[in-house]
Design a protein around this motif. Structure first.
Motif, short mmCIF file in Angstrom:
data_model
loop_
_atom_site.label_atom_id
_atom_site.label_comp_id
_atom_site.label_asym_id
_atom_site.label_seq_id
_atom_site.Cartn_x
_atom_site.Cartn_y
_atom_site.Cartn_z
N MET A 135 0.85 -1.19 0.00
CA MET A 135 0.00 0.00 0.00
C MET A 135 0.89 1.24 0.00
O MET A 135 2.04 1.20 0.43
CB MET A 135 -0.88 0.02 1.25
N ARG A 136 0.32 2.33 -0.46
CA ARG A 136 1.02 3.62 -0.38
C ARG A 136 0.01 4.67 0.04
O ARG A 136 -1.17 4.57 -0.29
CB ARG A 136 1.65 3.98 -1.72
N PRO A 137 0.44 5.69 0.80
CA PRO A 137 -0.49 6.77 1.13
C PRO A 137 -0.83 7.57 -0.12
O PRO A 137 -0.06 7.58 -1.09
CB PRO A 137 0.29 7.63 2.13
N ALA A 138 -1.98 8.21 -0.11
CA ALA A 138 -2.39 9.00 -1.28
C ALA A 138 -3.32 10.12 -0.84
O ALA A 138 -4.00 10.02 0.17
CB ALA A 138 -3.09 8.10 -2.30
N VAL A 139 -3.32 11.18 -1.61
CA VAL A 139 -4.23 12.30 -1.40
C VAL A 139 -4.98 12.55 -2.70
O VAL A 139 -4.37 12.58 -3.78
CB VAL A 139 -3.46 13.58 -0.99
N PHE A 140 -6.30 12.69 -2.59
CA PHE A 140 -7.14 12.98 -3.75
C PHE A 140 -7.85 14.30 -3.50
O PHE A 140 -8.36 14.54 -2.40
CB PHE A 140 -8.16 11.87 -3.98
N VAL A 141 -7.89 15.16 -4.50
CA VAL A 141 -8.53 16.47 -4.37
C VAL A 141 -9.50 16.65 -5.53
O VAL A 141 -9.18 16.33 -6.67
CB VAL A 141 -7.47 17.60 -4.39
N ASN A 142 -10.68 17.15 -5.19
CA ASN A 142 -11.69 17.48 -6.19
C ASN A 142 -12.22 18.86 -5.84
O ASN A 142 -13.05 19.00 -4.94
CB ASN A 142 -12.80 16.44 -6.18
N GLY A 143 -11.72 19.87 -6.51
CA GLY A 143 -12.12 21.23 -6.19
C GLY A 143 -11.65 21.61 -4.80
O GLY A 143 -10.48 21.53 -4.48
N ARG A 144 -12.59 22.01 -3.95
CA ARG A 144 -12.25 22.43 -2.59
C ARG A 144 -12.24 21.28 -1.60
O ARG A 144 -12.01 21.47 -0.42
CB ARG A 144 -13.27 23.48 -2.12
N TYR A 145 -12.51 20.07 -2.05
CA TYR A 145 -12.61 18.92 -1.16
C TYR A 145 -11.46 17.96 -1.42
O TYR A 145 -10.98 17.84 -2.54
CB TYR A 145 -13.95 18.21 -1.35
N GLY A 146 -11.07 17.27 -0.37
CA GLY A 146 -9.98 16.32 -0.52
C GLY A 146 -10.11 15.20 0.49
O GLY A 146 -10.85 15.29 1.46
N ALA A 147 -9.38 14.15 0.23
CA ALA A 147 -9.32 13.02 1.15
C ALA A 147 -7.90 12.48 1.15
O ALA A 147 -7.28 12.34 0.09
CB ALA A 147 -10.29 11.92 0.72
N SER A 148 -7.38 12.22 2.33
CA SER A 148 -6.06 11.60 2.43
C SER A 148 -6.28 10.16 2.87
O SER A 148 -6.98 9.89 3.83
CB SER A 148 -5.18 12.35 3.43
N LEU A 149 -5.70 9.25 2.12
CA LEU A 149 -5.85 7.82 2.39
C LEU A 149 -4.61 7.31 3.11
O LEU A 149 -3.49 7.64 2.72
CB LEU A 149 -6.04 7.04 1.09
N ASP A 150 -4.83 6.51 4.14
CA ASP A 150 -3.69 5.89 4.82
C ASP A 150 -2.98 4.93 3.88
O ASP A 150 -1.77 4.75 3.97
CB ASP A 150 -4.15 5.15 6.07
N GLY A 151 -3.72 4.32 2.98
CA GLY A 151 -3.11 3.41 2.01
C GLY A 151 -4.04 3.13 0.85
O GLY A 151 -5.26 3.08 1.01
N ILE A 152 -3.45 2.98 -0.31
CA ILE A 152 -4.15 2.52 -1.50
C ILE A 152 -3.23 1.51 -2.18
O ILE A 152 -2.01 1.70 -2.23
CB ILE A 152 -4.55 3.67 -2.45
N SER A 153 -3.81 0.42 -2.64
CA SER A 153 -2.98 -0.62 -3.27
C SER A 153 -2.35 -0.07 -4.54
O SER A 153 -2.84 0.88 -5.14
CB SER A 153 -3.82 -1.86 -3.56
N LEU A 154 -1.27 -0.69 -4.94
CA LEU A 154 -0.55 -0.22 -6.13
C LEU A 154 -1.40 -0.31 -7.38
O LEU A 154 -1.23 0.49 -8.31
CB LEU A 154 0.75 -1.01 -6.30
#
Length: 100
Positions: free
Chosen positions: A57-76
């Motif tokens: 897994m790797r951490p990841a951040v996703f942003v859509n306009g003014r909103y975002g989510a940080s994931l502790d892990g997402i599979s490759l």
């Protein structure tokens, strides 16, 4: 990020939009012992998960306009998402589920 949504929507009993605004602008930040411990344990929990599942897994951040989510892990391959929560107390429900 996503964990701040309840406060922004005035649904959190612990904070509201002004507290989030203050934290983001550097006026105030709030970190308690449970939050600090969770941050310290997250790499250990991630390593345990990867060892148990053989899924990297790797951490990841996703942003859509003014909103975002940080994931502790997402599979490759992007098919699995991991959110890590660690128990703060040895006497809580999470602790019992994990270690019983």
């Amino acid at each position: 990020m996503a964990s701040e949504t309840p406060a922004v929507m005035r649904l959190s009993p612990h904070s509201g939009p002004q507290q989030i605004r203050d934290a983001k602008s550097g006026k105030r930040g709030f970190v308690n012992a449970a939050m600090r411990q969770g941050t310290e344990q997250e790499p250990l929990a991630l390593a345990w998960f990867e060892d148990q599942t053989s899924e990297l897994m790797r951490p990841a951040v996703f942003v859509n306009g003014r909103y975002g989510a940080s994931l502790d892990g997402i599979s490759l391959d992007g098919k699995s998402i991991l959110e890590i929560k660690t128990p703060y107390s040895e006497h809580g429900e999470r602790w019992e589920r994990i270690f019983s």
